[in-house]
Design a protein around this motif. Structure first.
Motif, PDB file in Angstrom:
ATOM      1  N   GLN A   1       0.829  -1.214   0.000  1.00  0.00           N
ATOM      2  CA  GLN A   1       0.000   0.000   0.000  1.00  0.00           C
ATOM      3  C   GLN A   1       0.860   1.260   0.000  1.00  0.00           C
ATOM      4  OE1 GLN A   1      -0.397  -2.624   1.963  1.00  0.00           O
ATOM      5  NE2 GLN A   1      -2.464  -3.363   1.531  1.00  0.00           N
ATOM      6  N   LEU A   2       2.077   1.154   0.548  1.00  0.00           N
ATOM      7  CA  LEU A   2       2.959   2.324   0.606  1.00  0.00           C
ATOM      8  C   LEU A   2       3.319   2.780  -0.809  1.00  0.00           C
ATOM      9  CD1 LEU A   2       5.290   1.202   3.553  1.00  0.00           C
ATOM     10  CD2 LEU A   2       3.305   2.722   3.642  1.00  0.00           C
ATOM     11  N   THR A   3       3.560   1.821  -1.672  1.00  0.00           N
ATOM     12  CA  THR A   3       3.910   2.150  -3.057  1.00  0.00           C
ATOM     13  C   THR A   3       2.727   2.778  -3.781  1.00  0.00           C
ATOM     14  OG1 THR A   3       5.176   0.118  -2.941  1.00  0.00           O
ATOM     15  CG2 THR A   3       5.040   1.181  -5.085  1.00  0.00           C
ATOM     16  N   GLU A   4       1.545   2.242  -3.500  1.00  0.00           N
ATOM     17  CA  GLU A   4       0.351   2.752  -4.172  1.00  0.00           C
ATOM     18  C   GLU A   4       0.066   4.198  -3.738  1.00  0.00           C
ATOM     19  OE1 GLU A   4      -2.766  -0.200  -4.106  1.00  0.00           O
ATOM     20  OE2 GLU A   4      -4.175   1.202  -5.023  1.00  0.00           O
ATOM     21  N   LEU A   5       0.214   4.471  -2.456  1.00  0.00           N
ATOM     22  CA  LEU A   5       0.038   5.848  -1.983  1.00  0.00           C
ATOM     23  C   LEU A   5       1.033   6.781  -2.674  1.00  0.00           C
ATOM     24  CD1 LEU A   5      -0.396   5.399   1.895  1.00  0.00           C
ATOM     25  CD2 LEU A   5      -2.131   6.197   0.276  1.00  0.00           C
ATOM     26  N   THR A   6       2.281   6.321  -2.778  1.00  0.00           N
ATOM     27  CA  THR A   6       3.321   7.143  -3.406  1.00  0.00           C
ATOM     28  C   THR A   6       2.902   7.560  -4.799  1.00  0.00           C
ATOM     29  OG1 THR A   6       5.005   5.940  -2.169  1.00  0.00           O
ATOM     30  CG2 THR A   6       5.769   7.186  -4.069  1.00  0.00           C
ATOM     31  N   CYS A   7       2.317   6.625  -5.523  1.00  0.00           N
ATOM     32  CA  CYS A   7       1.897   6.876  -6.893  1.00  0.00           C
ATOM     33  C   CYS A   7       0.889   8.021  -6.943  1.00  0.00           C
ATOM     34  CB  CYS A   7       1.337   5.573  -7.440  1.00  0.00           C
ATOM     35  SG  CYS A   7       0.711   5.700  -9.076  1.00  0.00           S
ATOM     36  N   TYR A   8      -0.044   8.071  -6.007  1.00  0.00           N
ATOM     37  CA  TYR A   8      -1.033   9.159  -6.013  1.00  0.00           C
ATOM     38  C   TYR A   8      -0.441  10.469  -5.517  1.00  0.00           C
ATOM     39  CZ  TYR A   8      -4.170   5.293  -6.848  1.00  0.00           C
ATOM     40  OH  TYR A   8      -4.763   4.194  -7.394  1.00  0.00           O
TER      41      TYR A   8
ATOM     42  N   PHE B   1      15.192   7.248  -6.608  1.00  0.00           N
ATOM     43  CA  PHE B   1      15.932   7.965  -5.561  1.00  0.00           C
ATOM     44  C   PHE B   1      15.452   9.416  -5.453  1.00  0.00           C
ATOM     45  CE2 PHE B   1      19.352  10.717  -4.166  1.00  0.00           C
ATOM     46  CZ  PHE B   1      19.626  10.152  -2.927  1.00  0.00           C
ATOM     47  N   PHE B   2      15.308  10.046  -6.600  1.00  0.00           N
ATOM     48  CA  PHE B   2      14.882  11.440  -6.654  1.00  0.00           C
ATOM     49  C   PHE B   2      13.541  11.648  -5.948  1.00  0.00           C
ATOM     50  CE2 PHE B   2      12.967  14.905  -9.350  1.00  0.00           C
ATOM     51  CZ  PHE B   2      13.775  15.925  -8.875  1.00  0.00           C
ATOM     52  N   THR B   3      12.690  10.636  -6.030  1.00  0.00           N
ATOM     53  CA  THR B   3      11.334  10.789  -5.496  1.00  0.00           C
ATOM     54  C   THR B   3      11.159  10.147  -4.118  1.00  0.00           C
ATOM     55  OG1 THR B   3      10.666   8.813  -6.677  1.00  0.00           O
ATOM     56  CG2 THR B   3      10.275  10.902  -7.798  1.00  0.00           C
TER      57      THR B   3
END
Ligand code: TRP
Length: 361
Positions: free
Chosen positions: A90-97, A130-132
Motif C-alpha cells: 500500500q505504501l507504493t500505491e500511496l506514493t503513486c497518487y 531515488f529522486f522521489t
C-alpha cells in the motif's frame, strides 16, 4: 486524536552509536512512556534500494542486523510494531497518487536529497526512484496516520515535504491525512554525532563508526584512537573542546554519576572541559573515561543482542507479524485515500446509479 509514532531506518549496515543517541534511545523511552496509542518502526528496504539498486544483497543481509539492533536496544515487539517496508505494498500505491501533488522543482530543492546526490556522484544520472524518495517517505508516514516522527535533523526536509503533501491532499480531496510533527533529539550533541575520525558524519564507508554490536575490545580500540584537538600535542598544552569528537561524545553520553564512578576528581563535564581548555589534561585520560561511559551504556545492549542472536527465525517471525499488522493499517488509510479521491468505483453506489440512469433514461 490518537498519538501514533512512525519512524525507520534504511538497512544498509548495522546501526551505530550515532543512530542510538540520535533516535533509537529516544524511541525506547517513547515506547516505555506509555503515551502512544501505536508505534511503528520500519526497516526501509525499499528506500535503501533507491540508491542500492545494483546491490540488493546488501539490503537483504542487513535487515536482520537492523532488527537485532532494534531489539537489543529495548524495542519490544509486544508494544512496538516492527516491519519491513517492501512487505506493505500500500505504501507504493500511496506514493503513486502523491506524486501528482509534488513538482519536480520542489523535489530539486530538498537539501538532504541534494547532498546525497553529491555524495553518491549521481549528478549526471539520478535514478528516478531515488529522486522521489521524499514522496515515498510521505507515504510511510501518512499510511499510519502518524502524529510523531522521531528522527535526526537530516530528516527535517522529508517532514516538511510530508506536511506539504498532507495539506495539498486534504485541500484538494477533503480532510483525510494527518499532519505529522518531527521530534528531534533534545540534546544538541545528539543531533549529529561525528565520526571517530572527526568527520562530520559516521559512515560505514569511512570506517569511523562505533557500532552497537561492536565487542568491548573493538569499542575500546576505537575510542582510544579517536581524533581529538590536533593542536593539543602535549598534556600541558591548552586544548579545544569545541568540535572535539571526544567531548562531543561525552556531551551525548555522560552524566554526572559517571564522574563519581569513573573520574571522581571532577564533579561534572564542565569541570573536565575547563581543565582541558586550560591545559594539563591529557587525551588518554579523557578517552579512558569516555570508554567507561560508553561501555556502561553499550554492555546491556550487547547482552540482549546475544540472546536474540540465538533464535534468528524468531526475529524474522517478529518482522513478519509486524508487517502483517502494518499492512492492515496501511490498507485502511489507502481505502480512505481512494474514497477521498473518488477512485473507489465499486463501492460508489451513487456513481453506478448515476451512470445507469444516464443510459436508461
Ligand atoms: N530516510 C530515513 C533514513 O534515511 C528512513 C526512513 C524511510 C524514514 N521512511 C521513513 C524515517 C519514514 C522516518 C519516517 O534513515
Amino acid at each position: 486524536m490518537k498519538k501514533i509514532i512512525l519512524t525507520g531506518d534504511r538497512p544498509t549496515g548495522r546501526l551505530h552509536v550515532g543512530h542510538y543517541v540520535g533516535s533509537l534511545k529516544r524511541r525506547v523511552e517513547l515506547q516505555n512512556s506509555g503515551e502512544y496509542d501505536d508505534i511503528f518502526i520500519m526497516i526501509a528496504d525499499a528506500q535503501a534500494l533507491t540508491d542500492n539498486a545494483d546491490n540488493p544483497e546488501k539490503v537483504r543481509q542487513n535487515i536482520i542486523e537492523v532488527a537485532l539492533d532494534y531489539l537489543s536496544c529495548g524495542l519490544d515487539p509486544a508494544v512496538t510494531t516492527m516491519f519491513i517496508q517492501s512487505q506493505v505494498p500500500q505504501l507504493t500505491e500511496l506514493t503513486c497518487y502523491y506524486m501528482n501533488l509534488v513538482t519536480v522543482s520542489r523535489l530539486q530543492r530538498n537539501p538532504t536529497v541534494k547532498s546525497e546526490i553529491q555524495m553518491r556522484n549521481f549528478e549526471a544520472s539520478i535514478p528516478v526512484g531515488f529522486f522521489t524518495y521524499p514522496i515515498s517517505q510521505a507515504s510511510d508516514i501518512t499510511a499510519f496516520k502518524a502524529t510523531t516522527v522521531p528522527v535526526g535533523e537530516d530528516q527535517l526536509p522529508m517532514l516538511e515535504q510530508t506536511k506539504e503533501i498532507v495539506r495539498k491532499f486534504n485541500s484538494v480531496y477533503g480532510d483525510t491525512l494527518v499532519e505529522p510533527d518531527i521530534l528531534l533529539p533534545d540534546n544538541k550533541a545528539c543531533l549529529r554525532l561525528p565520526g571517530t575520525d572527526g568527520k562530520a558524519k559516521m559512515s560505514k564507508s569511512l570506517g569511523n563508526c562505533i557500532y552497537l554490536s561492536d565487542t568491548k575490545e573493538e569499542v575500546r580500540q576505537k575510542v582510544m584512537s579517536m581524533f581529538t584537538d590536533p593542536n593539543h600535542l602535549r598534556v600541558e598544552d591548552p586544548g579545544n573542546v569545541d568540535g572535539n569528537p571526544v567531548f562531543i561524545y561525552l556531551d551525548a553520553f555522560c552524566r554526572d554519576e559517571h564522574f563519581e564512578k569513573y573520574l571522581p576528581d571532577y564533579k561534572n563535564l564542565d569541570e573536565l572541559k575547563a581543565h582541558y581548555t586550560r591545559g594539563g589534561l591529557g587525551d588518554v585520560k579523557v578517552k579512558k573515561f569516555l570508554n567507561n561511559v560508553l561501555q556502561e551504556e553499550l554492555e546491556p545492549i550487547r547482552q540482549r543482542r546475544k540472546e536474540f542472536e540465538k533464535d534468528i527465525p524468531a526475529v524474522y517471525k517478529i518482522l513478519e507479524e509486524g508487517s502483517k499488522k502494518a499492512e492492515a493499517t496501511a490498507a485502511r488509510t489507502l481505502a480512505d485515500v481512494k474514497r477521498a479521491m473518488k477512485i473507489n468505483y465499486f463501492e460508489d453506489t451513487e456513481l453506478i446509479e448515476m451512470q445507469s440512469k444516464k443510459y436508461t433514461e
